[in-house]
Scaffold this motif. Structure first.
Motif, PDB file in Angstrom:
ATOM      1  N   GLU A 264       0.840  -1.198   0.000  1.00 42.58           N
ATOM      2  CA  GLU A 264       0.000   0.000   0.000  1.00 42.58           C
ATOM      3  C   GLU A 264       0.873   1.244   0.000  1.00 42.58           C
ATOM      4  OE1 GLU A 264      -3.167   0.591  -0.807  1.00 42.58           O
ATOM      5  OE2 GLU A 264      -4.169   0.148   1.086  1.00 42.58           O
ATOM      6  N   VAL A 265       0.717   2.088  -1.009  1.00 43.87           N
ATOM      7  CA  VAL A 265       1.426   3.363  -1.086  1.00 43.87           C
ATOM      8  C   VAL A 265       0.403   4.482  -1.004  1.00 43.87           C
ATOM      9  CG1 VAL A 265       3.406   2.466  -2.363  1.00 43.87           C
ATOM     10  CG2 VAL A 265       1.393   3.255  -3.609  1.00 43.87           C
ATOM     11  N   LEU A 266       0.872   5.715  -0.964  1.00 43.71           N
ATOM     12  CA  LEU A 266      -0.031   6.834  -0.754  1.00 43.71           C
ATOM     13  C   LEU A 266      -1.052   6.969  -1.876  1.00 43.71           C
ATOM     14  CD1 LEU A 266       2.482   9.493   0.643  1.00 43.71           C
ATOM     15  CD2 LEU A 266       0.644   8.340   1.880  1.00 43.71           C
ATOM     16  N   SER A 267      -0.654   6.655  -3.097  1.00 47.52           N
ATOM     17  CA  SER A 267      -1.602   6.772  -4.206  1.00 47.52           C
ATOM     18  C   SER A 267      -2.722   5.747  -4.088  1.00 47.52           C
ATOM     19  CB  SER A 267      -0.872   6.619  -5.537  1.00 47.52           C
ATOM     20  OG  SER A 267      -0.185   5.381  -5.588  1.00 47.52           O
ATOM     21  N   THR A 268      -2.406   4.489  -3.774  1.00 49.13           N
ATOM     22  CA  THR A 268      -3.447   3.477  -3.625  1.00 49.13           C
ATOM     23  C   THR A 268      -4.252   3.701  -2.349  1.00 49.13           C
ATOM     24  OG1 THR A 268      -1.879   1.970  -2.532  1.00 49.13           O
ATOM     25  CG2 THR A 268      -2.116   1.793  -4.922  1.00 49.13           C
ATOM     26  N   PHE A 269      -3.609   4.209  -1.300  1.00 46.58           N
ATOM     27  CA  PHE A 269      -4.322   4.524  -0.058  1.00 46.58           C
ATOM     28  C   PHE A 269      -5.386   5.586  -0.315  1.00 46.58           C
ATOM     29  CE2 PHE A 269      -4.684   7.275   3.710  1.00 46.58           C
ATOM     30  CZ  PHE A 269      -5.105   6.356   4.662  1.00 46.58           C
ATOM     31  N   THR A 270      -5.027   6.617  -1.062  1.00 44.93           N
ATOM     32  CA  THR A 270      -5.971   7.686  -1.377  1.00 44.93           C
ATOM     33  C   THR A 270      -7.089   7.164  -2.269  1.00 44.93           C
ATOM     34  OG1 THR A 270      -4.176   9.301  -1.225  1.00 44.93           O
ATOM     35  CG2 THR A 270      -6.180  10.000  -2.360  1.00 44.93           C
ATOM     36  N   TYR A 271      -6.741   6.345  -3.243  1.00 44.77           N
ATOM     37  CA  TYR A 271      -7.745   5.804  -4.158  1.00 44.77           C
ATOM     38  C   TYR A 271      -8.772   4.963  -3.399  1.00 44.77           C
ATOM     39  CZ  TYR A 271      -9.712   3.184  -8.090  1.00 44.77           C
ATOM     40  OH  TYR A 271     -10.563   2.620  -9.001  1.00 44.77           O
ATOM     41  N   LYS A 272      -8.321   4.138  -2.471  1.00 46.82           N
ATOM     42  CA  LYS A 272      -9.239   3.282  -1.725  1.00 46.82           C
ATOM     43  C   LYS A 272     -10.147   4.099  -0.810  1.00 46.82           C
ATOM     44  CE  LYS A 272      -6.366  -0.887  -1.760  1.00 46.82           C
ATOM     45  NZ  LYS A 272      -5.575  -1.846  -0.958  1.00 46.82           N
ATOM     46  N   LEU A 273      -9.600   5.184  -0.234  1.00 46.60           N
ATOM     47  CA  LEU A 273     -10.453   6.042   0.579  1.00 46.60           C
ATOM     48  C   LEU A 273     -11.613   6.596  -0.240  1.00 46.60           C
ATOM     49  CD1 LEU A 273      -7.963   8.151   2.757  1.00 46.60           C
ATOM     50  CD2 LEU A 273      -9.600   6.458   3.565  1.00 46.60           C
ATOM     51  N   ALA A 274     -11.324   6.943  -1.498  1.00 49.01           N
ATOM     52  CA  ALA A 274     -12.354   7.570  -2.326  1.00 49.01           C
ATOM     53  C   ALA A 274     -13.318   6.555  -2.921  1.00 49.01           C
ATOM     54  CB  ALA A 274     -11.694   8.391  -3.439  1.00 49.01           C
ATOM     55  N   PHE A 275     -12.808   5.441  -3.472  1.00 51.97           N
ATOM     56  CA  PHE A 275     -13.642   4.569  -4.281  1.00 51.97           C
ATOM     57  C   PHE A 275     -13.885   3.198  -3.674  1.00 51.97           C
ATOM     58  CE2 PHE A 275     -11.479   7.530  -7.178  1.00 51.97           C
ATOM     59  CZ  PHE A 275     -12.598   8.180  -7.693  1.00 51.97           C
ATOM     60  N   ALA A 276     -13.327   2.940  -2.494  1.00 51.92           N
ATOM     61  CA  ALA A 276     -13.646   1.712  -1.768  1.00 51.92           C
ATOM     62  C   ALA A 276     -14.457   2.032  -0.519  1.00 51.92           C
ATOM     63  CB  ALA A 276     -12.381   0.947  -1.389  1.00 51.92           C
ATOM     64  N   GLU A 277     -14.041   3.085   0.201  1.00 56.61           N
ATOM     65  CA  GLU A 277     -14.763   3.492   1.401  1.00 56.61           C
ATOM     66  C   GLU A 277     -15.701   4.667   1.141  1.00 56.61           C
ATOM     67  OE1 GLU A 277     -12.095   4.148   4.638  1.00 56.61           O
ATOM     68  OE2 GLU A 277     -10.840   2.424   4.134  1.00 56.61           O
ATOM     69  N   TYR A 278     -15.597   5.275  -0.041  1.00 61.55           N
ATOM     70  CA  TYR A 278     -16.448   6.398  -0.433  1.00 61.55           C
ATOM     71  C   TYR A 278     -16.383   7.561   0.564  1.00 61.55           C
ATOM     72  CZ  TYR A 278     -18.278   3.043  -3.749  1.00 61.55           C
ATOM     73  OH  TYR A 278     -18.389   2.107  -4.753  1.00 61.55           O
ATOM     74  N   ASP A 279     -15.210   7.744   1.149  1.00 61.97           N
ATOM     75  CA  ASP A 279     -14.990   8.880   2.045  1.00 61.97           C
ATOM     76  C   ASP A 279     -14.170   9.909   1.272  1.00 61.97           C
ATOM     77  OD1 ASP A 279     -14.470  10.658   4.097  1.00 61.97           O
ATOM     78  OD2 ASP A 279     -14.288   9.070   5.597  1.00 61.97           O
ATOM     79  N   PHE A 280     -14.868  10.730   0.484  1.00 62.62           N
ATOM     80  CA  PHE A 280     -14.187  11.663  -0.403  1.00 62.62           C
ATOM     81  C   PHE A 280     -13.497  12.784   0.357  1.00 62.62           C
ATOM     82  CE2 PHE A 280     -17.357   9.624  -3.077  1.00 62.62           C
ATOM     83  CZ  PHE A 280     -16.600   9.287  -4.187  1.00 62.62           C
ATOM     84  N   SER A 281     -13.971  13.115   1.518  1.00 62.38           N
ATOM     85  CA  SER A 281     -13.325  14.161   2.309  1.00 62.38           C
ATOM     86  C   SER A 281     -11.943  13.716   2.779  1.00 62.38           C
ATOM     87  CB  SER A 281     -14.201  14.535   3.513  1.00 62.38           C
ATOM     88  OG  SER A 281     -15.422  15.105   3.097  1.00 62.38           O
TER      89      SER A 281
END
Length: 309
Positions: A264-281
């Protein structure tokens, strides 16, 4: 007898009826320059500046989705992200992935560049080696990911040659090192081509003078070659640090940030927050933090370029 001198009429005088002042001419030239730049500036504004401003705004909101929000929360999102153990695990993986990749890119790129610049290799072998060495640079991230997933599969050619059945991309102990190796393989040709051009630009007189002074090959390398290549090396390292720290496609298409979170790197961590957990904030907050880290490297790069100029 009076002498008369004829002057060719100024084009601007014919058009306007009076000569334009120097200031107006400068403004007109500046307006023309900005007119040519206007399409590019508009695209940059629409495709880069506006999204960045929107993401920064989302990072201060709660449950931001497609421009809607339940209210401002100040720095709570930043505190939440910076308190998340997953964020720091991704930061550590990003640091390892980036530093090892950039260091290997530099070492391999310089080694192959010096090999291709050596007079001991003939013209035909040099052309063949150049084509082979630059080949990884021609592939897209998708092709590289699919290629190496096939090679590293349990029944792939790598395990066949090594007579093993290792899960290279699924092992928690090997996955991060494996994707780092793939990134090294894909990225070293950029350094090789750039450093080869730098080596070919070093005057032969410098090495000849060093040889006359009694310098051996290692001494010529450290005291002639490296100082001449230093501006190129610094530029390449800074650019590669920025690009590698934001690598997403290669990791996502090989391991997806797994197994567990070892890649897990910062780019995939950010992507999962947005499109896996749907926490866009929180995803916007993480993206802003990545942007700030990248801006630090970008500032050093710009300052280096100015000093070099």
């Amino acid at each position: 007898m009076s002498m008369q001198t004829s002057f060719a009429p100024d084009t601007e005088t014919l058009v306007t009826g009076a000569p334009l002042s120097r200031k107006r001419r400068q403004l007109r030239k500046a307006g023309e320059s900005y007119g040519f730049l206007a399409p590019t500036l508009i695209l940059l504004f629409v495709l880069m500046i506006v999204p960045i401003v929107m993401v920064i705004g989302y990072s201060f909101q709660d449950e931001a989705v497609m421009g809607s929000s339940s209210g401002l929360v100040g720095l709570e999102n930043y505190i939440a992200v910076l308190s998340d153990a997953g964020f720091w695990k991704a930061t550590g993986n990003t640091f390892f992935f980036t530093v090892v990749s950039v260091a290997a890119h530099l070492i391999l790129g310089l080694a192959f560049a010096m090999l291709l610049n050596s007079p001991l290799i003939g013209a035909v072998p040099r052309a063949i080696f150049r084509a082979l060495y630059v080949l990884p640079w021609l592939f897209t991230a998708a092709v590289i990911a699919v290629l190496w997933r096939m090679l590293l599969a349990p029944n792939g050619i790598i395990n066949f040659l090594l007579s093993t059945d290792v899960e290279w991309l699924a092992s928690p102990q090997l996955a991060l090192g494996t994707v780092t190796f793939i990134n090294i393989w894909a990225g070293y040709p950029f350094f090789m081509v750039s450093l080869l051009a730098g080596l070919q630009g070093i005057p032969n007189e410098l090495n000849e003078a060093a040889t006359v002074d009694g310098a051996n090959a290692p001494q010529r390398f450290w005291n002639v070659t490296i100082p001449q290549l230093r501006p190129i090396i610094v530029s390449l390292v800074l650019l590669d640090l920025i690009w590698t720290s934001q690598q997403f496609a290669l990791i996502w298409m090989t391991t997806g940030g797994g197994p567990i979170d070892v890649t897990e790197v910062l780019s995939t961590f950010t992507y999962k927050l947005a499109f896996a957990e749907y926490d866009f904030s929180l995803a916007a907050t993480s993206a802003v933090l990545v942007l700030l880290m990248s801006m630090v490297l970008a500032v050093f790069y710009v300052r280096h370029q100015k000093a070099r100029d």
